[in-house]
Every structure is written in structure tokens, then in C-alpha cells.
Design a protein around this motif. Structure first.
Motif, short mmCIF file in Angstrom:
data_model
loop_
_atom_site.label_atom_id
_atom_site.label_comp_id
_atom_site.label_asym_id
_atom_site.label_seq_id
_atom_site.Cartn_x
_atom_site.Cartn_y
_atom_site.Cartn_z
N SER A 1 0.88 1.13 -7.47
CA SER A 1 2.20 0.88 -8.06
C SER A 1 2.17 1.02 -9.58
CB SER A 1 2.70 -0.51 -7.66
OG SER A 1 1.75 -1.51 -8.04
N HIS B 1 3.69 4.54 -5.24
CA HIS B 1 4.92 3.93 -4.74
C HIS B 1 5.35 2.83 -5.70
CE1 HIS B 1 7.90 3.02 -1.68
NE2 HIS B 1 7.55 1.75 -1.68
N ALA B 2 6.54 2.93 -6.24
CA ALA B 2 7.04 1.93 -7.19
C ALA B 2 7.03 0.55 -6.56
CB ALA B 2 8.45 2.30 -7.66
N TRP B 3 6.71 -0.46 -7.36
CA TRP B 3 6.55 -1.82 -6.87
C TRP B 3 7.84 -2.35 -6.26
CZ3 TRP B 3 2.82 -4.89 -5.52
CH2 TRP B 3 3.06 -6.27 -5.38
N GLU B 4 7.74 -2.83 -5.01
CA GLU B 4 8.88 -3.45 -4.31
C GLU B 4 8.54 -4.84 -3.81
OE1 GLU B 4 11.25 0.37 -2.45
OE2 GLU B 4 9.74 -0.60 -1.20
N GLY B 5 7.34 -5.32 -4.11
CA GLY B 5 6.90 -6.61 -3.59
C GLY B 5 5.66 -6.42 -2.74
N ALA C 1 6.33 -5.29 0.99
CA ALA C 1 6.88 -3.94 1.06
C ALA C 1 5.82 -2.90 0.76
CB ALA C 1 8.05 -3.80 0.09
N GLN C 2 4.96 -3.16 -0.22
CA GLN C 2 3.90 -2.21 -0.54
C GLN C 2 2.93 -2.06 0.64
OE1 GLN C 2 5.68 -1.21 -3.43
NE2 GLN C 2 3.61 -0.57 -3.98
N PHE D 1 4.53 -0.19 3.53
CA PHE D 1 4.60 1.23 3.20
C PHE D 1 3.26 1.91 3.49
CE2 PHE D 1 3.93 4.70 0.15
CZ PHE D 1 5.06 5.48 0.36
N THR E 1 8.81 -10.61 4.31
CA THR E 1 9.48 -10.17 3.08
C THR E 1 9.34 -11.18 1.94
OG1 THR E 1 11.57 -11.12 3.89
CG2 THR E 1 11.17 -8.78 4.33
N ALA F 1 8.25 -12.80 -1.52
CA ALA F 1 7.87 -12.20 -2.80
C ALA F 1 6.46 -12.59 -3.20
CB ALA F 1 8.86 -12.62 -3.89
N GLU G 1 2.62 -13.58 0.71
CA GLU G 1 3.14 -12.85 1.86
C GLU G 1 2.34 -13.19 3.11
OE1 GLU G 1 -0.18 -10.42 0.19
OE2 GLU G 1 1.41 -11.69 -0.57
#
Length: 246
Positions: free
Chosen positions: A36, A56-60, A63-64, A67, A143, A145, A148
Motif C-alpha cells: 500500500s 493497492h491503495a490502503w483501504e484498511g 480490505a487489503q 484483496f 471490516t 478498521a 481485524e
């Protein structure tokens, strides 16, 4: 042996990622790295070591990881962080569990923490284990933050393996203090979204209780200065997350 893939999420971990990948290569040739936005040589080191590197841009956290799971070749996933290294004993335990096929839905792995170069044997982090092997067709990351977790259900069969995942958590106490500040903010933001409030008991008594449990009752003092520092910082985290929650 039933094949499995390894998935790692990374950011600026050029000094540790090679050791993580080399240990995983004893189990699989499908190692997926989700980066990220590293500004160091993390991606270059990972590619040179044979990993499949995705940006992959950071989404949490969850989510990473999800992905990365989607890009993994196999259904069974071994999830590790970029500062974690699996031991030879754990490698053998996984091989045994997956030969010819696993008889559980997920596997719980024991952890040991290395803090500023010192193996931590006592305190609040011991014993520690996490479910890190699972079938992605049945189980995913939630999900949240921070902190996890997996979408485990009561009907899922979970077995514990032997050996350790060694977590090389921080290189200096100052890095851990910064993580305390960051994670307490994430906790407070999540609590605020859910409409939660902190009372005076949680704000003042919970940190004291946590320090006493980790440093005294779980023998954190036997780890010397670092045992005291970890217990103190974990107590500070407890205080800060409730203070920021308001």
C-alpha cells in the motif's frame, strides 16, 4: 499435500520482508504481497524473493487482506504480516495437517513476540495465538478498521498447530508508543461511529487494572525493562482509547 497460498500486506518493510518470504517458501510457491504505497525497497525485495507483488491503495487491514486473498492461486490461505516469520516447527506442523488434506476449517497458530530484539516470554502477550490459516471460500476478513478478525462461525472446526509465528513487532520502544497513539485513535473512531461513550470507570480504572494484570499477575516484570514498558504502553492504550472516545 493440499496446496495453500500465503498472503502478506506490506508498507515500508524492506528490512524484514525477505525473512518473512523466505520462511514461507518452505511451504508454498504462491506468495502474494499486497503493498500500500511503500516508499522504500519493499516491493523490489519481495519481487526478487519470488513473491507476486500487487500495489493497492490502503483501504484498511481487512480490505487489503481480502484483496490479496482474491489474487491467491489456492483456496487455502496462510495470512502473515510483513514483520512475522513462521518457525521450522510450524512449517512441519502445517505440512502434517495438510497431508493429504486438512480435517478442519481453520487453524490457530501460536505466536511469540520479539520486541526491540528481545523475545518476550511473559506479560499480556503470552500465551498468544491467532487463526491465520483458513479456506477463503468459507471464511474472509471482517471490516474492522483495527484488530481485524475472521468471519468465523460456531460450526467451523478450528485446530491448533504447534510451532510459532515470531512477530518482530518494533525495533524501538518509540515505535511502539507511536502505534499506541495510532491504534487508540482507530478504536475511538470506530466506537464513535457506533455511538459508544466512555465512562469514568473505563477511563481511569481499566488502565490500572490492565497494567497490574500484565506486569504483576502475568509476570511481565520477569521480562525486565521491556516487560514494564509493554505493560505501561498497553495501559496507556486503554486510557487513550477511552479518552479519545469521550
Amino acid at each position: 499435500m493440499t496446496p495453500l497460498s500465503a498472503v502478506i500486506i506490506t508498507v515500508n518493510q524492506e528490512k524484514k520482508i525477505l525473512k518473512t518470504i523466505e520462511a514461507l517458501k518452505l511451504l508454498t510457491d504462491d506468495i502474494v504481497v499486497v503493498d500500500s504505497g511503500s516508499t522504500d525497497l519493499t516491493r523490489k525485495v519481495a519481487r526478487a524473493a519470488g513473491a507476486k507483488v500487487l500495489e493497492h491503495a490502503w483501504e484498511g487491514y481487512s480490505a487489503q487482506k481480502n484483496f490479496g486473498n482474491a489474487w491467491a492461486k489456492h483456496d487455502w490461505i496462510l495470512s502473515v504480516d510483513d514483520d512475522e516469520v513462521i518457525s521450522q516447527e510450524l512449517v512441519e506442523s502445517i505440512r502434517k495437517a495438510f497431508t493429504p488434506a486438512p480435517d478442519a476449517d481453520a487453524f490457530d497458530l501460536p505466536f511469540r513476540t520479539v520486541f526491540s530484539g528481545k523475545l518476550i516470554r511473559f506479560g499480556g502477550w503470552n500465551p498468544e495465538s491467532h487463526v491465520r490459516i483458513f479456506n477463503k471460500k468459507q471464511i474472509q476478513w471482517n471490516t474492522d478498521a483495527v484488530h481485524e478478525g475472521l468471519t468465523l462461525k460456531t460450526e467451523h472446526r478450528i485446530k491448533k498447530l504447534s510451532g510459532y509465528v515470531y512477530h518482530y513487532t518494533v525495533d524501538t520502544p518509540e515505535q511502539f508508543a507511536a502505534k499506541t497513539d495510532r491504534y487508540s485513535t482507530l478504536f475511538a473512531e470506530k466506537g464513535a461511529r457506533l455511538g459508544k461513550k466512555a465512562n469514568l470507570v473505563k477511563l481511569f480504572l481499566s488502565p490500572v487494572f490492565r497494567f497490574l494484570v500484565e506486569y504483576i499477575f502475568k509476570f511481565g516484570f520477569l521480562d525486565g525493562y521491556y516487560g514494564w514498558f509493554i505493560a505501561k504502553e498497553n495501559a496507556r492504550y486503554t486510557y487513550l482509547k477511552y479518552k479519545k472516545l469521550g
